[in-house]
Motif scaffolding. Structure first.
Motif, PDB file in Angstrom:
ATOM      1  N   GLU A 184      -2.593   2.719  -3.855  1.00 46.19           N
ATOM      2  CA  GLU A 184      -3.750   3.606  -3.818  1.00 46.19           C
ATOM      3  C   GLU A 184      -3.343   5.070  -3.820  1.00 46.19           C
ATOM      4  O   GLU A 184      -4.158   5.934  -4.136  1.00 46.19           O
ATOM      5  N   GLU A 185      -2.109   5.348  -3.467  1.00 43.23           N
ATOM      6  CA  GLU A 185      -1.616   6.731  -3.404  1.00 43.23           C
ATOM      7  C   GLU A 185      -1.679   7.360  -4.786  1.00 43.23           C
ATOM      8  O   GLU A 185      -1.232   6.781  -5.760  1.00 43.23           O
ATOM      9  N   ILE A 189       1.791  -6.263   2.962  1.00 39.41           N
ATOM     10  CA  ILE A 189       0.595  -6.185   2.113  1.00 39.41           C
ATOM     11  C   ILE A 189      -0.142  -4.866   2.356  1.00 39.41           C
ATOM     12  O   ILE A 189      -0.568  -4.195   1.408  1.00 39.41           O
ATOM     13  N   GLU A 190      -0.252  -4.458   3.596  1.00 35.21           N
ATOM     14  CA  GLU A 190      -0.916  -3.186   3.915  1.00 35.21           C
ATOM     15  C   GLU A 190      -0.146  -2.006   3.325  1.00 35.21           C
ATOM     16  O   GLU A 190      -0.741  -1.089   2.756  1.00 35.21           O
ATOM     17  N   ALA A 191       1.177  -2.022   3.458  1.00 33.94           N
ATOM     18  CA  ALA A 191       1.999  -0.932   2.910  1.00 33.94           C
ATOM     19  C   ALA A 191       1.916  -0.905   1.386  1.00 33.94           C
ATOM     20  O   ALA A 191       1.832   0.169   0.770  1.00 33.94           O
ATOM     21  N   THR A 243       9.090  -2.580   4.776  1.00 38.04           N
ATOM     22  CA  THR A 243       8.304  -3.727   5.252  1.00 38.04           C
ATOM     23  C   THR A 243       8.742  -5.010   4.550  1.00 38.04           C
ATOM     24  O   THR A 243       8.731  -6.078   5.162  1.00 38.04           O
ATOM     25  N   ALA A 244       9.141  -4.914   3.293  1.00 39.27           N
ATOM     26  CA  ALA A 244       9.639  -6.097   2.580  1.00 39.27           C
ATOM     27  C   ALA A 244      10.957  -6.569   3.199  1.00 39.27           C
ATOM     28  O   ALA A 244      11.186  -7.776   3.339  1.00 39.27           O
ATOM     29  N   ARG A 245      11.821  -5.621   3.566  1.00 38.61           N
ATOM     30  CA  ARG A 245      13.070  -5.991   4.239  1.00 38.61           C
ATOM     31  C   ARG A 245      12.783  -6.705   5.558  1.00 38.61           C
ATOM     32  O   ARG A 245      13.467  -7.662   5.924  1.00 38.61           O
ATOM     33  N   ASP A 246      11.749  -6.232   6.272  1.00 41.32           N
ATOM     34  CA  ASP A 246      11.377  -6.873   7.536  1.00 41.32           C
ATOM     35  C   ASP A 246      10.924  -8.318   7.310  1.00 41.32           C
ATOM     36  O   ASP A 246      11.250  -9.204   8.104  1.00 41.32           O
ATOM     37  N   GLY A 274      10.178   0.992  -4.947  1.00 44.16           N
ATOM     38  CA  GLY A 274       9.726   1.706  -3.766  1.00 44.16           C
ATOM     39  C   GLY A 274       8.212   1.724  -3.619  1.00 44.16           C
ATOM     40  O   GLY A 274       7.531   0.900  -4.201  1.00 44.16           O
ATOM     41  N   PRO A 275       7.727   2.644  -2.880  1.00 40.35           N
ATOM     42  CA  PRO A 275       8.419   3.653  -2.075  1.00 40.35           C
ATOM     43  C   PRO A 275       9.104   3.025  -0.862  1.00 40.35           C
ATOM     44  O   PRO A 275       8.955   1.836  -0.607  1.00 40.35           O
TER      45      PRO A 275
END
Length: 166
Positions: free
Chosen positions: A160-161, A152-154, A114-117, A107-108
């Motif tokens: 970074e979280e 990549i952005e997600a 986004t990977a599924r997309d 995850g998250p």
């Protein structure tokens, strides 16, 4: 008043004041000790959480990097399909699907979505190439590239979280 009574009375008052001072000091020390203990417990909890986040970040980073590389291999195969054929496009689409599973686990959900997309766009394009005449497959890869950029952005945001909820 007799000097002896005054001395006893003075000693009693002095002893009472000393006792009250001792009680006040003890109460203050107890309160300070409790605050220190609470602060130490909070710091220990924060350190455990930080360590847990670091331990999760490393495998996440690896599976995110692997998926990103798989997406780039798919896009590269599209670019070479007009010269080398489309079989590599299909195998790279399947390989990308295999790279999705660790992301879904680690995850998250924002990164997994986004990977599924990315996989869905690659699968649709692979299917289209297999079933229709697509003269220049690379020209149809824009959606995959856009979804890969979203991934990549997600992924970057997830790494970074720090785990703190505002």
């Amino acid at each position: 008043m007799d000097a002896g009574v005054a001395a006893v009375l003075g000693a009693a008052i002095g002893g009472g004041l000393a006792g009250l001072t001792a009680i006040g000091t003890s109460w203050f020390n107890l309160k300070t000790t409790r605050q220190q203990l609470t602060a130490q417990q909070y710091e220990a909890m924060r350190q455990r959480r930080s360590e847990s986040i670091r331990e999760r970040r490393e495998p996440r980073a690896k599976c995110y990097t692997d998926f990103m590389a798989g997406g780039q291999r798919f896009v590269k195969a599209l670019g070479q399909a007009h010269m080398q054929g489309t079989s590599d496009v299909h195998s790279q689409a399947r390989a990308l699907d295999d790279l999705l599973h660790p992301i879904v686990i680690w995850g998250p959900e924002s990164v997994a979505a986004t990977a599924r997309d990315v996989c869905a766009a690659a699968s649709r394009l692979s299917h289209k190439i297999r079933t229709e005449e697509v003269p220049v497959p690379a020209m149809h890869g824009l959606e995959v590239a856009e979804r890969l950029r979203d991934f990549i952005e997600a992924a970057r945001a997830a790494l970074e979280e720090d785990g703190n909820v505002p």
